[in-house]
Design a protein around this motif. Sequence first.
Motif, mmCIF file in Angstrom:
data_model
loop_
_atom_site.group_PDB
_atom_site.id
_atom_site.type_symbol
_atom_site.label_atom_id
_atom_site.label_comp_id
_atom_site.label_asym_id
_atom_site.label_seq_id
_atom_site.Cartn_x
_atom_site.Cartn_y
_atom_site.Cartn_z
ATOM 1 N N PHE B 340 -4.506 6.386 -23.272
ATOM 2 C CA PHE B 340 -4.119 5.029 -23.060
ATOM 3 C C PHE B 340 -3.644 4.917 -21.583
ATOM 4 N N ALA B 341 -2.948 5.751 -21.341
ATOM 5 C CA ALA B 341 -2.369 5.751 -19.687
ATOM 6 C C ALA B 341 -3.636 5.908 -18.751
ATOM 7 N N ALA B 342 -4.509 6.794 -19.060
ATOM 8 C CA ALA B 342 -5.547 7.056 -18.228
ATOM 9 C C ALA B 342 -6.545 5.666 -18.100
ATOM 10 N N ILE B 343 -6.886 4.956 -19.320
ATOM 11 C CA ILE B 343 -7.530 3.574 -19.112
ATOM 12 C C ILE B 343 -6.788 2.769 -18.357
ATOM 13 N N SER B 344 -5.463 2.572 -18.368
ATOM 14 C CA SER B 344 -4.663 1.860 -17.873
ATOM 15 C C SER B 344 -4.804 2.248 -16.322
ATOM 16 N N VAL B 345 -4.951 3.163 -15.877
ATOM 17 C CA VAL B 345 -4.953 3.598 -14.483
ATOM 18 C C VAL B 345 -6.187 3.230 -13.949
ATOM 19 N N LEU B 346 -7.362 3.651 -14.814
ATOM 20 C CA LEU B 346 -8.712 3.238 -14.512
ATOM 21 C C LEU B 346 -8.766 1.460 -14.259
ATOM 22 N N MET B 347 -8.076 1.078 -15.013
ATOM 23 C CA MET B 347 -8.176 -0.270 -14.979
ATOM 24 C C MET B 347 -7.404 -1.253 -13.758
ATOM 25 N N SER B 348 -6.397 -0.478 -13.607
ATOM 26 C CA SER B 348 -5.448 -1.067 -12.599
ATOM 27 C C SER B 348 -6.041 -0.989 -11.234
ATOM 28 N N ILE B 349 -6.681 0.193 -11.092
ATOM 29 C CA ILE B 349 -7.084 0.370 -9.738
ATOM 30 C C ILE B 349 -7.910 -0.459 -8.900
ATOM 31 N N PRO B 350 -9.005 -1.097 -9.461
ATOM 32 C CA PRO B 350 -9.856 -2.191 -8.831
ATOM 33 C C PRO B 350 -9.113 -3.327 -8.739
ATOM 34 N N ALA B 351 -8.183 -3.778 -9.810
ATOM 35 C CA ALA B 351 -7.299 -5.054 -9.711
ATOM 36 C C ALA B 351 -6.504 -4.927 -8.623
ATOM 37 N N VAL B 352 -5.891 -3.811 -8.235
ATOM 38 C CA VAL B 352 -4.717 -3.798 -7.134
ATOM 39 C C VAL B 352 -5.391 -3.756 -5.845
ATOM 40 N N ILE B 353 -6.441 -2.968 -5.772
ATOM 41 C CA ILE B 353 -7.193 -2.890 -4.419
ATOM 42 C C ILE B 353 -7.881 -4.224 -4.137
ATOM 43 N N LEU B 354 -8.505 -5.001 -5.072
ATOM 44 C CA LEU B 354 -8.694 -6.352 -4.693
ATOM 45 C C LEU B 354 -7.844 -7.149 -4.435
ATOM 46 N N PHE B 355 -6.425 -7.086 -5.203
ATOM 47 C CA PHE B 355 -5.137 -7.822 -4.685
ATOM 48 C C PHE B 355 -4.873 -7.632 -3.382
ATOM 49 N N PHE B 356 -4.784 -6.161 -2.779
ATOM 50 C CA PHE B 356 -4.352 -5.967 -1.636
ATOM 51 C C PHE B 356 -5.419 -6.481 -0.668
ATOM 52 N N VAL B 357 -6.535 -6.281 -0.798
ATOM 53 C CA VAL B 357 -7.398 -6.698 0.281
ATOM 54 C C VAL B 357 -7.295 -8.273 0.321
ATOM 55 N N LEU B 358 -7.176 -9.045 -0.601
ATOM 56 C CA LEU B 358 -7.077 -10.606 -0.445
ATOM 57 C C LEU B 358 -5.558 -11.074 -0.639
ATOM 58 N N GLN B 359 -4.636 -10.206 -0.383
ATOM 59 C CA GLN B 359 -3.412 -10.967 -0.437
ATOM 60 C C GLN B 359 -2.999 -11.602 0.413
ATOM 61 N N ARG B 360 -3.470 -11.399 1.821
ATOM 62 C CA ARG B 360 -3.164 -12.561 2.760
ATOM 63 C C ARG B 360 -3.422 -14.010 2.483
ATOM 64 N N TYR B 361 -4.725 -13.948 2.079
ATOM 65 C CA TYR B 361 -5.188 -15.309 1.747
ATOM 66 C C TYR B 361 -4.720 -15.860 0.520
ATOM 67 N N LEU B 362 -4.277 -15.005 -0.389
ATOM 68 C CA LEU B 362 -3.446 -15.384 -1.623
ATOM 69 C C LEU B 362 -2.449 -16.279 -1.522
ATOM 70 N N VAL B 363 -1.627 -15.498 -0.643
ATOM 71 C CA VAL B 363 -0.246 -16.257 -0.400
ATOM 72 C C VAL B 363 -0.733 -17.653 0.386
ATOM 73 N N ALA B 364 -1.413 -17.512 1.660
ATOM 74 C CA ALA B 364 -1.652 -18.692 2.276
ATOM 75 C C ALA B 364 -2.238 -19.977 1.182
ATOM 76 N N GLY B 365 -3.095 -19.181 0.300
ATOM 77 C CA GLY B 365 -3.726 -20.328 -0.574
ATOM 78 C C GLY B 365 -2.946 -20.851 -1.798
ATOM 79 N N LEU B 366 -1.769 -19.917 -2.177
ATOM 80 C CA LEU B 366 -0.902 -20.502 -3.111
ATOM 81 C C LEU B 366 0.129 -21.454 -2.215
#
Lengths: 332, 373
Positions: B340-366
């Motif tokens: 369970f933990a292994a899948i969680s880690v694998l599933m989180s990594i792309p989400a967290v990376i995408l989030f970090f890449v676009l975070q600047r715009y995300l805050v501005a957009g919100l």
Amino acid sequence: MTSVSMPQKSNFLADFGQELREGRQAYLYILPAFVIMAIITFYPIAYQVWMSFTNFELRHLRLQNPDQVGLQNYVQILRSGLPVPNFSFGRILVFNLFWTFINVFFHVALGIIIALALNVEGLPGKRAYRSLFVIPWALPALISGMVWRNMWNDQFGAVNLLLQELGLRGDIRWLLETDAVVNLPQIGLVLPLSFFAVFIANVWLGWPFMMVIATGALQSIPEDLYEAAEVDGATRWQQFWNVTLPLIRPAMVPAIMIGIMMTFNQFNVIYFVTGGGPIGLTEILVTQGFKLVNPQGWYGVASAFNVIVFIILAVITLITNRISRATEPYYA
Amino acid sequence: MVESRANRSSDPRLAAGDVIAVTWAFLVFGASLALLGLAIYLLAVPTVTTDPTVTVPRRVGAILALVAGAVIVTRYVRLLTAIFRHRDLKRAHHTMRVDLIQVFLLGVLVTVFFPLVWILSMSLDPRDFSRPTGLTIIPPGATLSAYINVLTQPSPNPVSFPQLLGNSLLVAGGTAVLAVIIGTTAAYAFSRMVFPGRRLGMLGFVLVLMIPPGGTLAPLFVLLNALRLRTTLLGLAIAYASSALPFAIWNMKGFIDALPYDLEEAAQIDGCTRTQGFLRVVLPLATPGMAVTALMGFLTAWSEFIMAWTFLTEPSRFTLPMVLRGMIGQYAAGTPWSEFAAISVLMSIPAVILFFVLQRYLVAGLAAGGVKG
């Protein structure tokens, strides 16, 4: 009177015709979105309202038409008469409102405090903190919820293990204890131990959003305002209440409204950490509504339930909107 | 307090705050010397066992303590010289304040990382987790076998990890693309054009935005079922788009509202049509907003559970969140927690990376979109 209003009316008509001509292009732009939304968004909503007046169940999925039952679904829900164990609409609603209020309060307070701490001049590691603190927000809430469920486990969860390492009793049944820790029958609020577990989980993942918003707002406050306040002899505390807070308010109010909506509907945390338990004491409206469809399969009742939730949300939005406008002295 | 600070240089007497600040400097200096000593002791004295799960953490801890001790000692040696050479009490105050805040922030960091380290540690743990164990960052006998298990056989159903990943990517990506392409054109019209029904349309979107996740679960189930799309990924993507599209329009409208109108006007004076202006002026400027809208659509669909769990029945069409949910089941005892933990880690990594890449715009957009009426 009439001589004044007549030209206005013809003006209005002329404007309307002008708008309609200019609008042709606008309609072309909107058409694809409108057609798709009409089919996949508005039609299901209308269908939901229709379903809420029927006894639509699993057996009606195949051809057999459901019967009209009038307001029966609504009456059953509001009188807590659904044959679901431990179902009480009033208690769920009170709990849901309390859950929203207490969470958003802590998100905002922690977010502002930590943003202020990160705004101190000459603090090493600022940038690292700012990006690391965002991780709980970036993590899918579904995963955070499941991880926290594991951490609160009474036998092998991280929290009890930590308590053991600290020499405390590490056998607390966080998610299973049915006794009320807080019981306020006057307002119908019952909080079991699992409330505090799910509350801590939600605070963990909720404050970073408020911190990011507060950080942005803090950075836009000109330094001379603090210098001026200092010259006037204001203490740090006075500076916070009279300079900082009013100036970050315009940014915080919309964030708080988003926060209220998100927390009121925080399905993932409640469903995965406590599952609404024990004995339904931490159920919120969206988790209960989900259970009416899956596994119960009461589509008619679930539709009525969601219509009620929608009306409650609309009222909350109106009220928070009013409050934020009524207490809005700094920008218009 | 502020007055005393303003007059400090001219006031020869020590205020109570100054005494506290100087004492603080001495205390921290002493403590950091002790930390250095401890680090050197840990590095110099050999351990009793040769078990790497004991020696490696000890060594890493000692090196960290050495570095931290050295940094703090230099900082406070400098501070103490400043205090006694130049009577720089202002610096003493400032250092105490900054370092107390630093301690607070380190505490916050620990609480932020506690669940993250817990899940990473769990994913490396080969033991049966239904028995109580101590808290360890790197569990004894750490192994990547949970990851290998998950990648080869993620669930009891006959479905492979690439298949699950493909399903999730397809649904999430499809939702994001559909929402952005259709949403942006409509948002442009709502933002820049005047036409009858504009206010009514926006009001409609606001109302739809208030529908909670899964709020139209029952009608979507019945309707998609009637269309025989309910158990397909296309049906799921349609269901996701039904809530992603109103958000996309709303968010993009806010973003386009914030763009300066002058550029389009200039383009129109130069002979551009409305549509050329939209394509050549607005779209390039609106790219960050579109990125955020796509990100939100993607992330929501990527970890969406309610509809997927309700609609899909065929294991070969399952998405990653469903597999996770299937693992934890009703009772924790039977859960394969490491996997369970292994899948969680694998599933989180792309989400967290995408989030970090676009975070600047995300805050501005919100900040720009979302909420403005």
